[in-house]
Design a protein around this motif. Structure first.
Motif, PDB file in Angstrom:
ATOM      1  N   CYS A   1      -6.469  -1.071  -0.726  1.00 49.92           N
ATOM      2  CA  CYS A   1      -5.983  -1.614   0.622  1.00 49.92           C
ATOM      3  C   CYS A   1      -7.092  -1.994   1.719  1.00 49.92           C
ATOM      4  O   CYS A   1      -7.910  -1.305   1.851  1.00 49.92           O
ATOM      5  CB  CYS A   1      -5.173  -0.537   1.098  1.00 49.92           C
ATOM      6  SG  CYS A   1      -4.109  -1.076   2.583  1.00 49.92           S
TER       7      CYS A   1
ATOM      8  N   THR B   1       2.412  -0.046   5.138  1.00 43.78           N
ATOM      9  CA  THR B   1       2.569  -1.608   5.859  1.00 43.78           C
ATOM     10  C   THR B   1       1.985  -2.793   5.230  1.00 43.78           C
ATOM     11  O   THR B   1       2.264  -4.024   5.380  1.00 43.78           O
ATOM     12  CB  THR B   1       2.323  -1.382   7.477  1.00 43.78           C
ATOM     13  OG1 THR B   1       0.931  -1.220   7.589  1.00 43.78           O
ATOM     14  CG2 THR B   1       2.810  -0.244   8.222  1.00 43.78           C
ATOM     15  N   ASN B   2       0.748  -2.623   4.552  1.00 43.20           N
ATOM     16  CA  ASN B   2      -0.068  -3.735   4.198  1.00 43.20           C
ATOM     17  C   ASN B   2       0.571  -4.360   2.818  1.00 43.20           C
ATOM     18  O   ASN B   2       0.882  -3.522   1.762  1.00 43.20           O
ATOM     19  CB  ASN B   2      -1.318  -3.198   3.778  1.00 43.20           C
ATOM     20  CG  ASN B   2      -2.270  -4.578   3.387  1.00 43.20           C
ATOM     21  OD1 ASN B   2      -2.036  -5.381   3.629  1.00 43.20           O
ATOM     22  ND2 ASN B   2      -3.363  -4.186   2.746  1.00 43.20           N
ATOM     23  N   ARG B   3       0.895  -5.273   2.864  1.00 43.65           N
ATOM     24  CA  ARG B   3       1.427  -6.407   1.892  1.00 43.65           C
ATOM     25  C   ARG B   3       0.500  -7.465   1.436  1.00 43.65           C
ATOM     26  O   ARG B   3       0.892  -8.393   0.598  1.00 43.65           O
ATOM     27  CB  ARG B   3       2.696  -6.957   2.113  1.00 43.65           C
ATOM     28  CG  ARG B   3       3.833  -5.728   2.099  1.00 43.65           C
ATOM     29  CD  ARG B   3       5.263  -6.319   2.418  1.00 43.65           C
ATOM     30  NE  ARG B   3       6.239  -5.289   2.481  1.00 43.65           N
ATOM     31  CZ  ARG B   3       7.031  -4.808   1.552  1.00 43.65           C
ATOM     32  NH1 ARG B   3       6.814  -5.200   0.338  1.00 43.65           N
ATOM     33  NH2 ARG B   3       7.887  -3.761   1.713  1.00 43.65           N
ATOM     34  N   SER B   4      -0.652  -7.772   2.181  1.00 42.87           N
ATOM     35  CA  SER B   4      -1.317  -8.837   2.127  1.00 42.87           C
ATOM     36  C   SER B   4      -2.746  -8.838   2.015  1.00 42.87           C
ATOM     37  O   SER B   4      -3.689  -9.849   1.632  1.00 42.87           O
ATOM     38  CB  SER B   4      -0.950  -9.856   3.174  1.00 42.87           C
ATOM     39  OG  SER B   4      -1.200  -9.436   4.490  1.00 42.87           O
ATOM     40  N   ARG B   5      -3.544  -7.709   2.335  1.00 38.08           N
ATOM     41  CA  ARG B   5      -4.873  -7.577   2.409  1.00 38.08           C
ATOM     42  C   ARG B   5      -5.412  -6.497   1.242  1.00 38.08           C
ATOM     43  O   ARG B   5      -5.019  -5.343   1.694  1.00 38.08           O
ATOM     44  CB  ARG B   5      -5.382  -7.298   3.762  1.00 38.08           C
ATOM     45  CG  ARG B   5      -5.061  -8.542   4.787  1.00 38.08           C
ATOM     46  CD  ARG B   5      -5.623  -8.155   6.208  1.00 38.08           C
ATOM     47  NE  ARG B   5      -5.429  -9.425   7.198  1.00 38.08           N
ATOM     48  CZ  ARG B   5      -6.372 -10.282   7.356  1.00 38.08           C
ATOM     49  NH1 ARG B   5      -7.428 -10.400   6.708  1.00 38.08           N
ATOM     50  NH2 ARG B   5      -5.752 -11.259   8.018  1.00 38.08           N
ATOM     51  N   PHE B   6      -6.066  -7.073   0.390  1.00 44.59           N
ATOM     52  CA  PHE B   6      -6.209  -6.270  -0.638  1.00 44.59           C
ATOM     53  C   PHE B   6      -7.760  -6.454  -1.200  1.00 44.59           C
ATOM     54  O   PHE B   6      -8.050  -7.555  -1.368  1.00 44.59           O
ATOM     55  CB  PHE B   6      -5.308  -6.058  -1.776  1.00 44.59           C
ATOM     56  CG  PHE B   6      -3.934  -5.737  -1.437  1.00 44.59           C
ATOM     57  CD1 PHE B   6      -3.896  -4.314  -1.207  1.00 44.59           C
ATOM     58  CD2 PHE B   6      -3.070  -6.835  -1.112  1.00 44.59           C
ATOM     59  CE1 PHE B   6      -2.453  -3.826  -0.883  1.00 44.59           C
ATOM     60  CE2 PHE B   6      -1.991  -6.430  -0.568  1.00 44.59           C
ATOM     61  CZ  PHE B   6      -1.546  -4.833  -0.634  1.00 44.59           C
TER      62      PHE B   6
ATOM     63  N   ILE C   1      -6.502  -2.505   4.714  1.00 39.81           N
ATOM     64  CA  ILE C   1      -6.177  -1.746   6.047  1.00 39.81           C
ATOM     65  C   ILE C   1      -6.605  -0.217   5.991  1.00 39.81           C
ATOM     66  O   ILE C   1      -7.399   0.049   6.800  1.00 39.81           O
ATOM     67  CB  ILE C   1      -4.839  -1.882   6.436  1.00 39.81           C
ATOM     68  CG1 ILE C   1      -4.207  -3.535   6.272  1.00 39.81           C
ATOM     69  CG2 ILE C   1      -4.349  -1.371   7.801  1.00 39.81           C
ATOM     70  CD1 ILE C   1      -4.832  -4.299   7.299  1.00 39.81           C
ATOM     71  N   CYS C   2      -6.257   0.512   5.210  1.00 36.91           N
ATOM     72  CA  CYS C   2      -6.447   2.150   5.220  1.00 36.91           C
ATOM     73  C   CYS C   2      -7.759   2.334   4.303  1.00 36.91           C
ATOM     74  O   CYS C   2      -8.007   3.635   4.329  1.00 36.91           O
ATOM     75  CB  CYS C   2      -5.367   2.863   4.930  1.00 36.91           C
ATOM     76  SG  CYS C   2      -4.632   2.869   3.098  1.00 36.91           S
TER      77      CYS C   2
ATOM     78  N   CYS D   1      -0.681   3.522   3.776  1.00 43.06           N
ATOM     79  CA  CYS D   1      -0.071   3.135   4.922  1.00 43.06           C
ATOM     80  C   CYS D   1       1.229   2.751   5.058  1.00 43.06           C
ATOM     81  O   CYS D   1       1.980   2.589   5.898  1.00 43.06           O
ATOM     82  CB  CYS D   1      -1.260   2.246   5.476  1.00 43.06           C
ATOM     83  SG  CYS D   1      -1.486   0.559   4.734  1.00 43.06           S
TER      84      CYS D   1
ATOM     85  N   CYS E   1       0.925  -1.340   0.060  1.00 37.36           N
ATOM     86  CA  CYS E   1       0.038   0.179  -0.106  1.00 37.36           C
ATOM     87  C   CYS E   1       0.961   1.264  -0.021  1.00 37.36           C
ATOM     88  O   CYS E   1       1.914   1.425   0.793  1.00 37.36           O
ATOM     89  CB  CYS E   1      -1.064   0.010   1.338  1.00 37.36           C
ATOM     90  SG  CYS E   1      -1.841   1.580   1.381  1.00 37.36           S
TER      91      CYS E   1
END
Length: 80
Positions: A59, A12-17, A61-62, A10, A7
């Motif tokens: 993303c 930090t996110n590399r897995s939830r999309f 997360i964000c 943010c 992302c």
């Protein structure tokens, strides 16, 4: 879609999309009521058809939504 993502917001996110498939359809609407009166067929010479991205990525997360290449480039700049 088989490239790593990161992302760009943010960071930090590399897995939830969420992968958003865009499926446009051309329409004609009544100017007063806003009701769709008909679908415009492919090849209609008086209508510009959608030429945008087939997919967008969000993303998980964000919540930011961008072109897939933005997420790919972010992962390439910041490898694991």
């Amino acid at each position: 879609m088989s490239y790593p993502y990161l992302c760009p917001v943010c960071g930090t996110n590399r897995s939830r999309f969420n992968i958003i498939e865009q499926i446009p359809f051309a329409v004609k609407k009544d100017a007063r009521s806003g009701i769709i009166t008909e679908r415009v067929p492919e090849g209609d010479p008086l209508h510009h058809h959608y030429r945008g991205d087939e997919y967008r990525v969000q993303c998980g997360i964000c919540g930011v939504i961008e072109n897939e290449q933005v997420f790919i480039k972010s992962a390439q700049r910041n490898p694991l």
